[in-house]
Structure formats: C-alpha cells, structure tokens
Design a protein around this motif. Structure first.
Motif, short mmCIF file in Angstrom:
data_model
loop_
_atom_site.label_atom_id
_atom_site.label_comp_id
_atom_site.label_asym_id
_atom_site.label_seq_id
_atom_site.Cartn_x
_atom_site.Cartn_y
_atom_site.Cartn_z
N LEU A 1 1.10 -9.09 -9.65
CA LEU A 1 2.39 -8.43 -9.86
C LEU A 1 2.19 -7.08 -10.55
O LEU A 1 2.77 -6.06 -10.13
N ILE A 2 1.38 -7.05 -11.60
CA ILE A 2 1.13 -5.80 -12.33
C ILE A 2 0.41 -4.79 -11.44
O ILE A 2 0.77 -3.61 -11.38
N VAL B 1 0.44 0.16 -8.14
CA VAL B 1 0.07 0.85 -6.90
C VAL B 1 1.30 1.39 -6.19
O VAL B 1 1.24 2.38 -5.46
N GLY B 2 2.44 0.75 -6.39
CA GLY B 2 3.67 1.20 -5.76
C GLY B 2 4.05 0.43 -4.52
O GLY B 2 4.89 0.88 -3.74
N SER C 1 3.46 -7.63 -0.16
CA SER C 1 2.90 -8.05 -1.45
C SER C 1 2.47 -9.52 -1.40
O SER C 1 1.41 -9.88 -1.92
N VAL C 2 3.27 -10.35 -0.76
CA VAL C 2 2.91 -11.77 -0.62
C VAL C 2 1.68 -11.92 0.27
O VAL C 2 0.75 -12.67 -0.05
N PHE D 1 5.63 -16.88 -6.29
CA PHE D 1 6.80 -16.73 -7.15
C PHE D 1 6.78 -15.40 -7.89
O PHE D 1 7.83 -14.78 -8.12
N PHE D 2 5.59 -14.92 -8.25
CA PHE D 2 5.48 -13.66 -8.98
C PHE D 2 5.63 -12.45 -8.06
O PHE D 2 6.22 -11.44 -8.46
N VAL D 3 5.10 -12.52 -6.85
CA VAL D 3 4.99 -11.32 -6.02
C VAL D 3 6.06 -11.23 -4.94
O VAL D 3 6.08 -10.24 -4.19
#
Length: 266
Positions: free
Chosen positions: A119-120, A125-126, A133-134, A207-209
């Motif tokens: 996630l960070i 990176v944007g 992302s997943v 769940f995070f991404v």
C-alpha cells in the motif's frame, strides 16, 4: 501390532479429515435451507442459487477475482520459473542460499505487513488503488511460491542432460526450451496452481491494496459477513468448492495418465 497401528492411523486420519471438511459440508448443507438462516434447516430450496445468479454485482466480483487470479498466476509462473533457473545456475552455495532466503521473505512475512508495505509503495509510486494494484501485489507474493515449486525439479535434473544437449550443438535457447522446461513441467504446473490458489484465496494483502470500484471475492464476503450471514454466500461458496474439486480431480487424472510428465524432447 501392525493392525492396531493401522486402525489407529485410519481413526486419526478420519478425525483430521472430519475437522477439515465438516465446516465446508455444514456450509453446503445450509445453502439449500429455505429458512434463510443457519440455525435450523426448514426445507430444501434452490432459491439462494437463483438469487446468486441474479446478483450482477456479485457475479462481476467473481469475474474480477478469477481474472486477477489467472493473470497473476500466469505472470508469476513465468517470472518464477526464470528466477528458479537463475538461482539454480548460481555456482556458489552461499550465494544460492542467500538468494533463496531472500525469496522466502514474502512467504514467511505476515500478510498484514506485506499488505501495508504494498500500500505504501503503490501510493508513493502513484499507482491508483484498484485492479492494477491488486494484480501487481498478487504477482509479487506469488513469485516466491512458484520458485519453491520449480527449484526442487531443477535440482533433480541431472547436469549431464544439459551437457549432452550442448555437446550436440544446442544453443542456450534450445537447452532452455527443449531440455530444461520439459523436464520441470510438473513443477511449473504445481507452481501455477499454487499461485492460482494463493491469489484466489488472499484476503489480507488484497484488503490493503484494493480501491473504490474494484474488489475481490474474499474482501466482498468479509464485508457481507459483517452485515450478517446471507445464504447466497453459502451458495457461492458451494459452487466455488465444487469448481475447485473438479480442478483437483482433473489434474489428478492428467497426472495419472502422464506420470512422467512431458519428458525431455528428442
């Protein structure tokens, strides 16, 4: 004495399999309950399955999950196979062990830490949270799994096979495609199916991404379960369980018909 051990072993296996499969069969049983809850079975019905196929949003989420799982498994298998070959080709055992240890970091690390790290990173990176992302996150944590599935097959392969191919004038590409890849094909399939399973089942990292407008089945089931158990989720879980069983049985029969894999091409 052997009979006693045999009976005790069978009893032990029966208890273990009962503990593993009883919750699944309980879920499947109540997917046909007309009562609308999992407290008491009132009668047989297929209404929950009809409701499931009428829920367009849930079907889209299932499709999203399958697409992400297939793509991540395919990409991670390609990268993982090349990574396993690269690790195996390292001559120094210390360097090889160091690379293998780095490969295992994502496997032994807690999913919460991995999800927060992705996630960070993706935010810095944007990359917008959602499908990409997943997908990137699933590819990242599936690669080490493929490496671990393929590397043992590479270690089983005799170096004389590669040496013989080179003596016969085979190029590096020919050695890779006609000797190494056919020999490690069972490991490649094992890595692909393991990556597919891990991606399909993953919840913590996803769940995070995941972002607004895109979700996977595990995250959606968690969200629905917090509101209260609905038996259409039981129906969906039953269909997924049957689909998984069909895949496992199909892979078993394929392995039985080709016990030695594809072998080395002549």
């Amino acid at each position: 004495m052997r009979n006693k051990l045999s009976v005790s072993s069978r009893l032990y296996l029966t208890i273990i399999f009962f503990i593993l499969y009883a919750p699944i069969f309980f879920l499947v049983f109540y997917s046909f309950n007309s009562g609308g809850n999992m407290n008491q079975f009132e009668g047989f019905t297929l209404d929950w399955y009809k409701e499931l196929f009428q829920d367009t949003r849930l079907l889209i989420i299932v499709l999203n999950t399958v697409v992400v799982a297939l793509l991540s498994a395919l990409v991670s298998t390609i990268i993982g196979v090349l990574g396993a070959i690269a690790i195996h080709s390292v001559k120094r055992s210390q360097t090889q062990n160091a690379l293998l240890s780095l490969n295992n970091v994502l496997i032994v690390s807690p999913d919460v830490i991995i999800g927060a790290s992705f996630l960070i990173l993706l935010t810095m990176v944007g990359i917008k949270l959602g499908f990409y992302s997943v997908l990137l996150s699933h590819i990242a944590f599936c690669i080490p799994i493929v490496v671990l599935m393929v590397l043992p097959k590479l270690k089983e392969m005799s170096p004389s096979l590669v040496d013989a191919a080179r003596d016969l004038g085979a190029s590096r590409l020919d050695v890779l495609t006609k000797v190494i890849i056919p020999y490690i094909t069972p490991g490649i399939f094992a890595g692909f199916f393991m990556a597919l399973t891990y991606s399909f089942d993953d919840f913590a990292v996803t769940f995070f991404v995941t972002g607004n407008g895109f979700t996977t089945l595990s995250v959606e089931i968690y969200s629905l379960a917090r509101r209260g158990i609905a038996l259409n989720i039981n129906a969906l879980s039953t269909l997924l369980f049957l689909f998984t069983m069909i895949l496992v049985i199909g892979y078993y029969f394929i392995a039985q018909r080709n016990p030695k894999g594809l072998g080395v091409r002549k």
